[in-house]
Design a protein around this motif. Structure first.
Motif, PDB file in Angstrom:
ATOM      1  N   ASN A  77     -18.982  10.571  35.279  1.00 12.46           N
ATOM      2  CA  ASN A  77     -20.142   9.812  35.089  1.00 12.46           C
ATOM      3  C   ASN A  77     -20.874  10.466  33.971  1.00 12.46           C
ATOM      4  O   ASN A  77     -21.156  11.581  33.711  1.00 12.46           O
ATOM      5  N   ILE A  78     -21.058  10.013  32.963  1.00 15.51           N
ATOM      6  CA  ILE A  78     -21.911  10.053  31.761  1.00 15.51           C
ATOM      7  C   ILE A  78     -23.453   9.936  32.001  1.00 15.51           C
ATOM      8  O   ILE A  78     -24.322  10.923  31.771  1.00 15.51           O
ATOM      9  N   SER A  79     -23.810   8.865  32.877  1.00 18.34           N
ATOM     10  CA  SER A  79     -25.379   8.995  33.390  1.00 18.34           C
ATOM     11  C   SER A  79     -25.190   7.970  34.507  1.00 18.34           C
ATOM     12  O   SER A  79     -24.371   6.807  34.815  1.00 18.34           O
ATOM     13  N   SER A  80     -25.916   8.089  35.650  1.00 18.91           N
ATOM     14  CA  SER A  80     -26.288   7.191  36.606  1.00 18.91           C
ATOM     15  C   SER A  80     -27.719   6.652  36.693  1.00 18.91           C
ATOM     16  O   SER A  80     -28.519   7.480  36.774  1.00 18.91           O
ATOM     17  N   LYS A  81     -28.013   5.282  36.559  1.00 17.18           N
ATOM     18  CA  LYS A  81     -29.393   4.829  36.515  1.00 17.18           C
ATOM     19  C   LYS A  81     -29.522   3.888  37.530  1.00 17.18           C
ATOM     20  O   LYS A  81     -28.473   3.380  38.002  1.00 17.18           O
ATOM     21  N   VAL A  82     -30.867   3.742  37.948  1.00 18.63           N
ATOM     22  CA  VAL A  82     -31.065   2.792  38.706  1.00 18.63           C
ATOM     23  C   VAL A  82     -32.551   2.115  38.376  1.00 18.63           C
ATOM     24  O   VAL A  82     -33.439   2.606  37.746  1.00 18.63           O
ATOM     25  N   THR A  83     -32.547   0.854  38.023  1.00 16.28           N
ATOM     26  CA  THR A  83     -33.550   0.010  37.505  1.00 16.28           C
ATOM     27  C   THR A  83     -34.025  -0.979  38.590  1.00 16.28           C
ATOM     28  O   THR A  83     -33.600  -1.542  39.361  1.00 16.28           O
ATOM     29  N   SER A  84     -35.542  -0.609  38.864  1.00 15.48           N
ATOM     30  CA  SER A  84     -36.145  -1.558  39.833  1.00 15.48           C
ATOM     31  C   SER A  84     -37.196  -2.669  39.100  1.00 15.48           C
ATOM     32  O   SER A  84     -37.771  -2.237  38.373  1.00 15.48           O
ATOM     33  N   ASP A  85     -37.202  -3.640  39.853  1.00 17.53           N
ATOM     34  CA  ASP A  85     -38.100  -4.909  39.245  1.00 17.53           C
ATOM     35  C   ASP A  85     -39.041  -5.445  40.158  1.00 17.53           C
ATOM     36  O   ASP A  85     -38.523  -6.098  41.322  1.00 17.53           O
ATOM     37  N   GLY A 105     -34.884   4.781  35.823  1.00 20.03           N
ATOM     38  CA  GLY A 105     -34.699   6.305  35.805  1.00 20.03           C
ATOM     39  C   GLY A 105     -33.542   6.601  36.138  1.00 20.03           C
ATOM     40  O   GLY A 105     -32.364   6.033  36.756  1.00 20.03           O
ATOM     41  N   GLU A 106     -33.149   7.925  36.082  1.00 23.30           N
ATOM     42  CA  GLU A 106     -32.077   8.672  36.312  1.00 23.30           C
ATOM     43  C   GLU A 106     -31.763   8.773  37.850  1.00 23.30           C
ATOM     44  O   GLU A 106     -32.699   9.111  38.689  1.00 23.30           O
ATOM     45  N   SER A 107     -30.607   8.541  38.181  1.00 25.67           N
ATOM     46  CA  SER A 107     -30.263   8.861  39.696  1.00 25.67           C
ATOM     47  C   SER A 107     -29.215  10.142  39.557  1.00 25.67           C
ATOM     48  O   SER A 107     -28.304  10.318  39.264  1.00 25.67           O
ATOM     49  N   ASP A 108     -29.938  11.345  40.394  1.00 25.64           N
ATOM     50  CA  ASP A 108     -29.305  12.495  40.347  1.00 25.64           C
ATOM     51  C   ASP A 108     -28.324  12.641  41.445  1.00 25.64           C
ATOM     52  O   ASP A 108     -27.602  13.901  41.447  1.00 25.64           O
ATOM     53  N   GLY A 109     -28.274  11.733  42.478  1.00 27.47           N
ATOM     54  CA  GLY A 109     -27.297  11.861  43.498  1.00 27.47           C
ATOM     55  C   GLY A 109     -25.945  11.743  43.319  1.00 27.47           C
ATOM     56  O   GLY A 109     -24.918  12.062  44.243  1.00 27.47           O
ATOM     57  N   ILE A 110     -25.328  11.064  42.061  1.00 26.79           N
ATOM     58  CA  ILE A 110     -24.124  10.746  42.042  1.00 26.79           C
ATOM     59  C   ILE A 110     -23.097  11.961  41.520  1.00 26.79           C
ATOM     60  O   ILE A 110     -23.716  12.738  40.624  1.00 26.79           O
ATOM     61  N   LYS A 111     -22.098  11.983  42.060  1.00 28.78           N
ATOM     62  CA  LYS A 111     -21.278  13.192  41.706  1.00 28.78           C
ATOM     63  C   LYS A 111     -20.711  13.173  40.218  1.00 28.78           C
ATOM     64  O   LYS A 111     -20.684  11.762  39.543  1.00 28.78           O
ATOM     65  N   LEU A 116     -23.547   3.107  36.671  1.00 26.93           N
ATOM     66  CA  LEU A 116     -22.977   4.103  36.658  1.00 26.93           C
ATOM     67  C   LEU A 116     -21.841   3.955  35.142  1.00 26.93           C
ATOM     68  O   LEU A 116     -21.215   3.344  35.108  1.00 26.93           O
ATOM     69  N   HIS A 117     -22.438   4.715  34.010  1.00 27.79           N
ATOM     70  CA  HIS A 117     -21.922   4.685  32.958  1.00 27.79           C
ATOM     71  C   HIS A 117     -20.604   5.708  32.988  1.00 27.79           C
ATOM     72  O   HIS A 117     -21.018   6.897  33.224  1.00 27.79           O
ATOM     73  N   GLN A 118     -19.490   5.314  32.951  1.00 28.77           N
ATOM     74  CA  GLN A 118     -18.214   6.340  33.053  1.00 28.77           C
ATOM     75  C   GLN A 118     -17.303   6.272  32.156  1.00 28.77           C
ATOM     76  O   GLN A 118     -16.794   5.311  31.315  1.00 28.77           O
TER      77      GLN A 118
END
Length: 206
Positions: A131-139, A147-153, A103-105
């Motif tokens: 929140n400026i942006s919320s991201k999840v990275t999977s490896d 990708g972006e995570s749209d669920g965060i307030k 979470l970039h805040q």
């Protein structure tokens, strides 16, 4: 919507700082953020980052003051699961699947401070995390995907307790713990809570 909330918060800060007469001090600060994230009630691995920002403090008396800040930081957590694949009739391990939540805040902490002695104070307050942006990275075995995570307030609330020690009239050190009392997600369908520690140094302009 994000701009309206942010402007409202800044106007509220301005009102608080101008409500009382007295000298106001300004400064800059930076340090270390260590966050812990709960996802579906499970604790993820901690995530560390830096924070940096500015502050303004206004004394209300010899013992009490109000402080407002604007900071940038990142919060989140990390998790991993054993990856398996069916090969013929056998289940074969293919290494861990790793997930990184970020979470970039822009944070706006507002606190009330009590000075036990001129150089040592305790604080209690609320941190408004935008929140400026919320991201999840999977490896995984299929490669790394982000990708972006749209669920965060858009706005997260973090109540906190802290302490500050003035090394000199200009330099100080401080630490705070922010509690995970509030859900970070828009829906309780994916329960998500975040708590974090911040510790660092600062400089007040005189």
């Amino acid at each position: 919507m994000k701009k309206n909330i942010f402007l409202t918060t800044l106007l509220a800060i301005s009102g608080i700082l101008s409500a009382q007469s007295g000298p106001m001090s300004f400064g800059a600060k930076g340090g270390y953020t260590l966050s812990s994230m709960k996802y579906f009630g499970e604790n993820l691995d901690s995530k560390s980052y830096f924070y940096v920002g500015i502050l303004a403090e206004k004394p209300l008396s010899s013992k009490f003051s109000v402080q407002a800040e604007v900071l940038y930081t990142q919060l989140g957590g990390k998790d991993s699961y054993p990856g398996v694949q069916l090969v013929g009739n056998e289940i074969v391990s293919v290494g861990d699947m790793k997930f990184d939540y970020t979470l970039h805040q822009i944070q706006v902490p507002i606190s009330a401070k009590y000075y036990f002695i001129p150089n040592l104070s305790a604080s209690v307050g609320m941190n408004f995390g935008f929140n400026i942006s919320s991201k999840v990275t999977s490896d995984t075995i299929f490669g790394e995907v982000s990708g972006e995570s749209d669920g965060i307030k858009t706005l997260n609330l973090f109540p906190f307790l802290g302490a500050e020690y003035k090394i000199t009239d200009k330099f100080f050190v401080d630490a705070r713990y922010h509690f995970n009392f509030f859900e970070a997600n828009k829906s309780n369908a994916v329960p998500t809570k975040i708590g974090f520690l911040q510790a660092g140094v600062g400089y007040r302009f005189k």
